[in-house]
Design a protein around this motif. Structure first.
Motif, PDB file in Angstrom:
ATOM      1  N   ASN A   1       0.982  -1.142   0.122  1.00 36.02           N
ATOM      2  CA  ASN A   1      -0.054   0.107   0.055  1.00 36.02           C
ATOM      3  C   ASN A   1       1.129   1.371   0.101  1.00 36.02           C
ATOM      4  OD1 ASN A   1      -3.061  -0.579  -0.087  1.00 36.02           O
ATOM      5  ND2 ASN A   1      -2.147  -1.784   1.674  1.00 36.02           N
TER       6      ASN A   1
ATOM      7  N   ASN B   1       4.018   1.561  -1.137  1.00 30.03           N
ATOM      8  CA  ASN B   1       4.609   1.687  -2.689  1.00 30.03           C
ATOM      9  C   ASN B   1       3.468   2.099  -3.675  1.00 30.03           C
ATOM     10  OD1 ASN B   1       6.966   0.387  -1.806  1.00 30.03           O
ATOM     11  ND2 ASN B   1       6.745  -1.462  -2.427  1.00 30.03           N
ATOM     12  N   GLY B   2       1.986   1.605  -3.524  1.00 26.56           N
ATOM     13  CA  GLY B   2       1.089   2.264  -4.232  1.00 26.56           C
ATOM     14  C   GLY B   2       0.735   3.487  -4.061  1.00 26.56           C
TER      15      GLY B   2
ATOM     16  N   SER C   1       3.808   5.362  -5.727  1.00 25.71           N
ATOM     17  CA  SER C   1       3.713   5.348  -7.363  1.00 25.71           C
ATOM     18  C   SER C   1       2.403   6.640  -7.675  1.00 25.71           C
ATOM     19  CB  SER C   1       3.592   4.193  -7.653  1.00 25.71           C
ATOM     20  OG  SER C   1       2.209   3.777  -7.143  1.00 25.71           O
TER      21      SER C   1
END
Lengths: 530, 346
Positions: A125, A127-128, A131
């Motif tokens: 999450n 990393n999401g 991004s």
């Protein structure tokens, strides 16, 4: 050592023999050794995790009780002396100490669970989110093996700690006895999540050999094997095949998977629990029931009173009540009452607490958004049902439906279908896939595949379906009978020859028609992975 | 009194269940009488009335299809038997030999070294075909443990019903007919085929990273050699003239070196085609993998001479053996006739 493995059956046979040849006062030691051995069979390193939970919770439990006893002694000594206000303040101070100790221990143990179970979910999450802000490099995933049953034994241990803090049970002084409570092998992997007050009644006492008890236990184990091997594992390839590719298998496939998975899940989970309870029973230990024929429920609310009872009651007693009676929630309720009136002031805090409970229930099942959405969908449906209750009552009263058998059946079927839909979230790995598959049931019109013979059955032939269908029929028949009385008790009153035919017949059915051995993908119990 | 009655009826119930289990097991185990018959070979050995064999062949299909004991008897009077099964691994050959030594001590053991290429069992199906037919003994127990793949369980060899329970869907009348006794499918372990399929375009072996035989395979070859030595048996190692699976020169060197080191006879039939007279157009029934009857006769003729030279006696004239082999030869000739009709051979 899965319950359905030869190794487990051998282990159990040896244990039962040794257990009843052990002096009754030492039988619990035998159970502890067996439990630790059983747990270590999944990997000796896992003993470190469960051992840490045992030690910390046991130590904290002792400290909590010491504090309670000390408080009692001090208050006894101060009888007649000191003002009421002083005593109240003293009590509050002690309660705060206990709460801090308890919270520390709970956070520590939930922390272990969080790290091994949710670390990668959290990282994914983060990393999401990164991004989204254009960060291509995120955090690295961690590789930690999740100890089997950690979700179950952690909850069980926390439940004990809260009970000790509340003074509803006495802390177990003997570390080894407490270790047995947490690690008791029949239930450590997939529940039921027992309460110390219930389980300890029969766990530590000696059990002289009683053929009837052992026979009842073995019968229950056999019934569990029937559900798991004849029904669940036979149907499993179809569900696994369909859900393996959410994009390819839609429409009719999704509908079939949804229905079959719901049957498979029931047979698998209740089969596993039957084995758990049966094993405990064969050893003279009473473990609470975890299911009460949930698919006969006429509403989702009733369903959750009948499905995974020990988990539901755990979340009710150790999450819902503490949250709904917390200071913050009380203030919130007060604010609402003042601002919006007593009706909303009463209901909204309950819904907020329920929302927390369903979030916890969802994430407990797995570290995936799917489970969180699954939990909140339950919450939403239950809340809407609750709000619409007066409407339903008026509707039922006006048309006189509630006593009609047909309408009762309709409500059961409706609840079953609702559960089927919600279970889809359990099958797929992400919410988008689940929603796409769910939508495809209505949008993709490929039902003709079922009729023209081109439906892919993933290796299952007509004979497999005949076996599964007859198996489900038998399971349904037994469930209907059990609404009146336990079938096992009914059979126990039959003449010996009839009893022998029933149980030997069931044994032979499992032996021949069970999906086990080479050629079958012998599946772990679905709830083991939670 | 009541307790005794209860115990008695319980014992009766258990007995009935055990009988049912036994019958079910007999019904469910594969009978190997038609189609895939290789699973029947190992068990047939125990039916032999006279097990005093002078020559015992052990190995895989390269022995049970390439040498004919009937031909050896009729031409040389050699009393022999083949203990082989499909893809029989070297440890299985070793334990079958160990098992056979419980019944007799042959003068010569002929072992086909093709199986040296395998260091562990490759397939449960082949394990079953080799092991299930063995009678229970410590050799069988050790064979099972040496052979089991990861997915296998010892208990499934003890109670094959646990393995074959799923055959309820494939049961045929043959399973009922041959529930208690099956018809013989070999001739002293020889599996006969009379048809021919010429060997054409046999693929060459792909280059390998390492041609060394595995430690486990060597271990069992050594065990076999020692076992033979301890029992005063001459061990002859051979490589049958099968063109496929490919037999690498590097493998051959290792086998030859081992034989040389231990003073064993080693015959690579692939290299003596001119002496054996094997014609890959007429002597193989599956394009070079296995010999047909014609090829087996030629190999038996060649090997029989060697065996006789090694001191294996001509036992023709022994009334008991004459009678046994006459009976076997009659069945053998009947099978040749039947197969010729089946395959349309003049």
């Amino acid at each position: 050592m899965l319950f359905t493995s030869y190794e487990f059956l051998f282990f159990l046979a040896v244990l039962v023999i040794l257990y009843y040849h052990t002096p009754p006062e030492k039988q619990w030691i035998m159970l502890l050794a067996a439990s630790l051995g059983f747990y270590a069979s999944f990997g000796p390193v896992y003993l470190c995790y469960i051992g840490t939970t045992i030690l910390t919770v046991w130590f904290c439990g002792i400290q909590l009780e010491k504090n309670l006893v000390h408080q009692k002694v001090v208050l006894e000594e101060q009888k007649g002396a000191g003002s009421r206000e002083e005593k109240k303040n003293y009590k509050l101070r002690q309660k705060a100490i206990r709460s801090r100790m308890q919270a520390l221990c709970i956070v520590f143990n939930l922390g272990i669970l969080a790290v091994v179970k949710y670390a990668n979910f959290f990282i994914a999450n983060v990393n999401g989110a990164l991004s989204l802000f254009g960060q291509s490099e995120g955090l690295s995933f961690v590789s930690i093996a999740m100890p089997l049953g950690i979700s179950f034994y952690t909850l069980q241990a926390i439940g004990y700690l809260v009970d000790v803090g509340r003074g509803t049970v006495q802390a177990e002084k003997n570390l080894f006895k407490f270790a047995l409570f947490v690690s008791f092998f029949p239930q450590v992997i997939q529940g039921p999540i027992s309460r110390f007050g219930d389980l300890s009644k029969t766990l530590y006492e000696g059990h002289p050999y009683d053929p009837q008890t052992v026979a009842f236990g073995l019968e229950r184990i056999l019934w569990g094997f029937f559900k798991k091997l004849v029904i669940a594992d036979r149907l499993m390839p179809l569900v696994t095949g369909i859900i393996s590719d959410a994009g390819a298998y839609q429409g009719a496939y999704a509908a079939v998977a949804m229905l079959v998975y719901t049957v498979e899940l029931y047979a698998d989970f209740t089969g596993g629990i039957d084995i758990s309870i049966g094993v405990a029973e064969a050893l003279g230990v009473q473990v609470q029931e975890n299911f009460l024929r949930p698919y006969f429920s006429t509403s989702l609310k009733e369903y959750w009173r009948r499905w995974h009872i020990s988990m539901c009651s755990w979340f009710r007693d150790y999450v819902f009540y503490p949250v709904s009676t917390s200071k913050g929630m009380q203030s919130f309720a007060k604010f609402l009452r003042k601002r919006f009136g007593p009706n909303l002031g009463k209901r909204l805090p309950v819904y907020v607490s329920s929302c927390v409970v369903w979030f916890a229930t969802g994430i407990w099942h797995g570290a995936r958004w799917n489970f969180i959405v699954w939990g909140w969908l339950h919450f939403a449906i239950l809340m809407i049902s609750e709000e619409c209750e007066p409407l339903y009552e008026r509707f039922h009263a006006r048309f006189g439906l509630i006593d009609r058998k047909g309408y009762h059946f309709f409500m059961m079927a409706r609840t079953f279908l609702l559960v089927c839909v919600l279970n889809l979230f359990d099958c797929y790995v992400n919410v988008a896939d689940t929603l796409s598959v769910l939508a495809s049931i209505f949008a993709v019109h490929n039902w003709g595949l079922l009729l023209d013979g081109s439906f892919e059955w993933f290796g299952l032939g007509l004979s497999d379906f005949v076996v599964a269908f007859l198996g489900v029929g038998l399971m349904l028949f037994v469930s209907i009978q059990q609404e009146k009385e336990w079938v096992r008790d009914q059979v126990a009153r039959w003449p010996f020859a009839a009893r022998a035919c029933v149980w030997s017949g069931l044994f032979l059915i499992v032996l021949i028609f069970g999906a086990y051995g080479i050629g079958y993908d012998s599946a772990q119990f679905i709830y083991n992975r939670f | 009194m009541y307790k005794r009655k209860r115990k008695a009826r319980m014992a009766l119930a258990v007995l009935i269940v055990l009988i049912i289990l036994y019958l079910l097991q007999r019904l469910f185990v594969p009978k190997y009488v038609d189609g895939i018959v290789e699973g029947a070979f190992v068990a047939e050995y125990y039916r032999e009335a006279n097990k005093d064999f002078d020559v015992l062949f052990v190995g895989d299909c390269e022995v049970y299809e390439n040498f004919s004991p009937v031909a050896l008897w009729n031409e040389y009077g050699i009393h022999s038997y083949i203990r082989g099964s499909a893809e029989q691994y070297i440890w299985q050959s070793y334990y079958l030999l160990e098992d056979a030594l419980r019944y007799h001590k042959p003068k010569v053991v002929v072992f086909n070294i093709q199986s040296l290429q395998f260091d562990k069992s490759q397939s449960e199906a082949y394990n079953r075909m080799s092991i299930e037919g063995m009678r229970w003994s410590m050799s069988k127990v050790r064979d099972i443990f040496a052979s089991m793949t990861e997915e296998e369980h010892f208990i499934e060899y003890v109670f094959p019903l646990l393995r074959y329970h799923s055959r309820w869907n494939d049961l045929s009348m043959d399973d009922l007919r041959y529930m208690f006794s099956t018809k013989p499918v070999t001739f002293n372990g020889y599996y006969m085929r009379v048809d021919a399929l010429p060997a054409k375009d046999v693929p060459k072996g792909k280059p390998m990273a390492d041609y060394s035989f595995g430690d486990n395979a060597w271990k069992y070859l050594e065990k076999m050699r020692v076992l033979c030595e301890e029992n005063g048996i001459e061990l002859i190692t051979i490589k049958a003239p099968s063109l496929y699976p490919y037999w690498y020169e590097e493998w051959d060197e290792q086998a030859a070196d081992y034989a040389k080191e231990h003073d064993l006879m080693y015959i690579n039939f692939l290299k003596i085609q001119d002496q054996t007279g094997i014609d890959y157009d007429t002597d193989t029934y599956d394009a070079g993998l296995h010999m047909n009857l014609s090829g087996a006769k030629k190999l038996s003729h060649y090997l029989g001479r060697i065996l006789r030279a090694e001191g294996v006696p001509d036992r023709r004239g022994d009334p008991e053996l004459d009678a046994l082999w006459a009976k076997e030869t009659k069945r053998y000739n009947r099978e040749i006739k039947a197969q010729k009709i089946r395959y349309g051979i003049e």
